[in-house]
Design a protein around this motif. Structure first.
Motif, PDB file in Angstrom:
ATOM      1  N   ASP A  52       0.823  -1.210   0.000  1.00 32.00           N
ATOM      2  CA  ASP A  52       0.000   0.000   0.000  1.00 32.00           C
ATOM      3  C   ASP A  52       0.859   1.263   0.000  1.00 32.00           C
ATOM      4  O   ASP A  52       0.554   2.240  -0.691  1.00 32.00           O
ATOM      5  N   VAL A  53       1.935   1.234   0.769  1.00 33.86           N
ATOM      6  CA  VAL A  53       2.848   2.380   0.814  1.00 33.86           C
ATOM      7  C   VAL A  53       3.515   2.576  -0.544  1.00 33.86           C
ATOM      8  O   VAL A  53       3.608   3.699  -1.050  1.00 33.86           O
ATOM      9  N   LEU A  54       3.960   1.495  -1.154  1.00 36.63           N
ATOM     10  CA  LEU A  54       4.605   1.602  -2.462  1.00 36.63           C
ATOM     11  C   LEU A  54       3.630   2.131  -3.514  1.00 36.63           C
ATOM     12  O   LEU A  54       4.012   2.932  -4.377  1.00 36.63           O
ATOM     13  N   LYS A  55       2.383   1.716  -3.453  1.00 37.10           N
ATOM     14  CA  LYS A  55       1.378   2.246  -4.373  1.00 37.10           C
ATOM     15  C   LYS A  55       1.165   3.742  -4.141  1.00 37.10           C
ATOM     16  O   LYS A  55       1.052   4.516  -5.092  1.00 37.10           O
ATOM     17  N   ALA A  56       1.094   4.145  -2.869  1.00 35.23           N
ATOM     18  CA  ALA A  56       0.894   5.557  -2.549  1.00 35.23           C
ATOM     19  C   ALA A  56       2.076   6.402  -3.024  1.00 35.23           C
ATOM     20  O   ALA A  56       1.888   7.506  -3.560  1.00 35.23           O
ATOM     21  N   LEU A  57       3.288   5.901  -2.838  1.00 33.60           N
ATOM     22  CA  LEU A  57       4.466   6.623  -3.329  1.00 33.60           C
ATOM     23  C   LEU A  57       4.434   6.727  -4.849  1.00 33.60           C
ATOM     24  O   LEU A  57       4.729   7.784  -5.416  1.00 33.60           O
ATOM     25  N   GLY A  58       4.074   5.641  -5.510  1.00 33.61           N
ATOM     26  CA  GLY A  58       3.990   5.657  -6.962  1.00 33.61           C
ATOM     27  C   GLY A  58       2.962   6.655  -7.469  1.00 33.61           C
ATOM     28  O   GLY A  58       3.202   7.377  -8.445  1.00 33.61           O
ATOM     29  N   ALA A  59       1.811   6.713  -6.803  1.00 34.70           N
ATOM     30  CA  ALA A  59       0.774   7.666  -7.200  1.00 34.70           C
ATOM     31  C   ALA A  59       1.243   9.105  -6.964  1.00 34.70           C
ATOM     32  O   ALA A  59       1.076   9.976  -7.826  1.00 34.70           O
ATOM     33  N   ALA A  60       1.836   9.345  -5.813  1.00 31.86           N
ATOM     34  CA  ALA A  60       2.297  10.695  -5.486  1.00 31.86           C
ATOM     35  C   ALA A  60       3.375  11.171  -6.456  1.00 31.86           C
ATOM     36  O   ALA A  60       3.399  12.342  -6.842  1.00 31.86           O
ATOM     37  N   LEU A  61       4.246  10.270  -6.841  1.00 26.59           N
ATOM     38  CA  LEU A  61       5.347  10.625  -7.728  1.00 26.59           C
ATOM     39  C   LEU A  61       4.987  10.490  -9.209  1.00 26.59           C
ATOM     40  O   LEU A  61       5.836  10.667 -10.074  1.00 26.59           O
ATOM     41  N   ALA A  62       3.724  10.188  -9.476  1.00 26.04           N
ATOM     42  CA  ALA A  62       3.217  10.088 -10.853  1.00 26.04           C
ATOM     43  C   ALA A  62       4.023   9.097 -11.684  1.00 26.04           C
ATOM     44  O   ALA A  62       4.362   9.356 -12.838  1.00 26.04           O
ATOM     45  N   PHE A  63       4.291   7.936 -11.085  1.00 27.64           N
ATOM     46  CA  PHE A  63       5.007   6.892 -11.815  1.00 27.64           C
ATOM     47  C   PHE A  63       4.116   6.360 -12.934  1.00 27.64           C
ATOM     48  O   PHE A  63       2.893   6.433 -12.852  1.00 27.64           O
ATOM     49  N   PRO A  64       4.702   5.781 -13.964  1.00 28.29           N
ATOM     50  CA  PRO A  64       3.906   5.277 -15.090  1.00 28.29           C
ATOM     51  C   PRO A  64       3.022   4.098 -14.696  1.00 28.29           C
ATOM     52  O   PRO A  64       3.228   3.461 -13.653  1.00 28.29           O
ATOM     53  N   ASP A  72      12.212  -2.931  -6.376  1.00 29.12           N
ATOM     54  CA  ASP A  72      12.975  -2.752  -7.618  1.00 29.12           C
ATOM     55  C   ASP A  72      12.318  -1.712  -8.519  1.00 29.12           C
ATOM     56  O   ASP A  72      12.994  -0.864  -9.107  1.00 29.12           O
ATOM     57  N   ALA A  73      10.998  -1.786  -8.628  1.00 31.94           N
ATOM     58  CA  ALA A  73      10.275  -0.819  -9.454  1.00 31.94           C
ATOM     59  C   ALA A  73      10.393   0.590  -8.872  1.00 31.94           C
ATOM     60  O   ALA A  73      10.554   1.568  -9.619  1.00 31.94           O
ATOM     61  N   LEU A  74      10.328   0.698  -7.547  1.00 32.13           N
ATOM     62  CA  LEU A  74      10.510   1.999  -6.903  1.00 32.13           C
ATOM     63  C   LEU A  74      11.875   2.569  -7.262  1.00 32.13           C
ATOM     64  O   LEU A  74      11.992   3.719  -7.695  1.00 32.13           O
ATOM     65  N   ASN A  75      12.904   1.764  -7.123  1.00 35.78           N
ATOM     66  CA  ASN A  75      14.258   2.209  -7.444  1.00 35.78           C
ATOM     67  C   ASN A  75      14.359   2.636  -8.909  1.00 35.78           C
ATOM     68  O   ASN A  75      14.917   3.693  -9.224  1.00 35.78           O
ATOM     69  N   ASP A  76      13.820   1.822  -9.803  1.00 34.34           N
ATOM     70  CA  ASP A  76      13.882   2.135 -11.227  1.00 34.34           C
ATOM     71  C   ASP A  76      13.151   3.431 -11.557  1.00 34.34           C
ATOM     72  O   ASP A  76      13.674   4.279 -12.286  1.00 34.34           O
ATOM     73  N   CYS A  77      11.960   3.592 -11.028  1.00 36.07           N
ATOM     74  CA  CYS A  77      11.174   4.783 -11.338  1.00 36.07           C
ATOM     75  C   CYS A  77      11.763   6.043 -10.694  1.00 36.07           C
ATOM     76  O   CYS A  77      11.669   7.128 -11.280  1.00 36.07           O
ATOM     77  N   LEU A  78      12.377   5.907  -9.545  1.00 36.26           N
ATOM     78  CA  LEU A  78      13.031   7.064  -8.934  1.00 36.26           C
ATOM     79  C   LEU A  78      14.160   7.568  -9.825  1.00 36.26           C
ATOM     80  O   LEU A  78      14.431   8.766  -9.888  1.00 36.26           O
ATOM     81  N   ARG A  79      14.834   6.655 -10.519  1.00 31.81           N
ATOM     82  CA  ARG A  79      15.905   7.055 -11.438  1.00 31.81           C
ATOM     83  C   ARG A  79      15.377   7.900 -12.592  1.00 31.81           C
ATOM     84  O   ARG A  79      16.134   8.652 -13.203  1.00 31.81           O
ATOM     85  N   ASP A  80      14.091   7.748 -12.895  1.00 28.27           N
ATOM     86  CA  ASP A  80      13.500   8.475 -14.012  1.00 28.27           C
ATOM     87  C   ASP A  80      12.945   9.839 -13.628  1.00 28.27           C
ATOM     88  O   ASP A  80      12.409  10.543 -14.491  1.00 28.27           O
ATOM     89  N   LEU A  81      13.052  10.214 -12.350  1.00 26.04           N
ATOM     90  CA  LEU A  81      12.580  11.548 -11.962  1.00 26.04           C
ATOM     91  C   LEU A  81      13.385  12.596 -12.722  1.00 26.04           C
ATOM     92  O   LEU A  81      14.597  12.482 -12.859  1.00 26.04           O
ATOM     93  N   SER A  82      12.700  13.618 -13.190  1.00 24.32           N
ATOM     94  CA  SER A  82      13.380  14.623 -14.003  1.00 24.32           C
ATOM     95  C   SER A  82      13.665  15.918 -13.244  1.00 24.32           C
ATOM     96  O   SER A  82      14.376  16.775 -13.760  1.00 24.32           O
ATOM     97  N   ASP A  83      13.109  16.059 -12.051  1.00 20.43           N
ATOM     98  CA  ASP A  83      13.284  17.293 -11.280  1.00 20.43           C
ATOM     99  C   ASP A  83      13.685  16.977  -9.844  1.00 20.43           C
ATOM    100  O   ASP A  83      13.346  15.920  -9.316  1.00 20.43           O
ATOM    101  N   ARG A  84      14.374  17.943  -9.225  1.00 25.15           N
ATOM    102  CA  ARG A  84      14.615  17.823  -7.782  1.00 25.15           C
ATOM    103  C   ARG A  84      13.258  17.785  -7.112  1.00 25.15           C
ATOM    104  O   ARG A  84      12.384  18.599  -7.428  1.00 25.15           O
ATOM    105  N   THR A  85      13.086  16.844  -6.197  1.00 26.27           N
ATOM    106  CA  THR A  85      11.751  16.583  -5.657  1.00 26.27           C
ATOM    107  C   THR A  85      11.770  16.502  -4.144  1.00 26.27           C
ATOM    108  O   THR A  85      12.669  15.888  -3.563  1.00 26.27           O
ATOM    109  N   VAL A  86      10.758  17.084  -3.523  1.00 26.23           N
ATOM    110  CA  VAL A  86      10.496  16.931  -2.090  1.00 26.23           C
ATOM    111  C   VAL A  86       9.181  16.173  -1.942  1.00 26.23           C
ATOM    112  O   VAL A  86       8.177  16.552  -2.535  1.00 26.23           O
ATOM    113  N   VAL A  87       9.234  15.092  -1.168  1.00 24.44           N
ATOM    114  CA  VAL A  87       8.031  14.329  -0.846  1.00 24.44           C
ATOM    115  C   VAL A  87       7.712  14.577   0.619  1.00 24.44           C
ATOM    116  O   VAL A  87       8.535  14.291   1.488  1.00 24.44           O
ATOM    117  N   LEU A  88       6.551  15.114   0.884  1.00 20.92           N
ATOM    118  CA  LEU A  88       6.058  15.256   2.254  1.00 20.92           C
ATOM    119  C   LEU A  88       5.181  14.045   2.537  1.00 20.92           C
ATOM    120  O   LEU A  88       4.129  13.884   1.926  1.00 20.92           O
TER     121      LEU A  88
END
Length: 137
Positions: A52-64, A72-88
């Motif tokens: 549930d947490v991983l899904k929420a992070l994915g939704a918040a970060l607008a993962f594909p 593994d998917a979290l790590n991969d998608c974090l590499r694709d972030l294009s901007d400096r990001t703050v997650v609250l």
């Protein structure tokens, strides 16, 4: 907000930090975006399972759509972030207490991306285990 201001200005290393602030979410968003960073928000209330947490992070970060909601998917998608990001991430402690090992693993993945380019800062706001992550001062 001095700890966050230090991260946003490059004077403090980004990472995963507990953050004690009474600022409203809109005010945090404004400060983050004014500094040129992207703002994301996770409401962790009721999230106690890693999936549930991983899904929420994915939704918040607008993962594909193909994001697999695993470490593994979290790590991969974090590499694709294009901007400096703050997650609250508010109300994080339910997960930290329900699944301490899962929490440690998720934080480890987030922390590993902290100083990558672009930087990632995760603010854990609200009460929780004080030894879980360092406090952003």
């Amino acid at each position: 907000m001095s700890g966050l201001a230090a991260v946003l200005s490059g004077r403090h290393r980004p990472g995963v930090h507990r953050w004690e602030s009474g600022m409203g979410v809109a005010d945090v968003r404004h400060a983050v975006e004014h500094a040129g960073w992207t703002f994301r928000y996770v409401d962790g209330a009721g999230l106690e399972a890693r999936n549930d947490v991983l899904k929420a992070l994915g939704a918040a970060l607008a993962f594909p759509d193909h994001y697999g909601a695993n470490l593994d998917a979290l790590n991969d998608c974090l590499r694709d972030l294009s901007d400096r990001t703050v997650v609250l991430w508010e109300a994080w402690s339910g997960f930290a207490r329900a699944e301490p090992d899962g929490f440690t693993r998720v934080v480890g993945v987030l922390e590993s991306r902290a100083e990558a380019d672009p930087a990632l800062e995760v603010l854990l706001r609200g009460p929780g285990p004080e030894d879980a992550v360092p406090l952003l001062g």
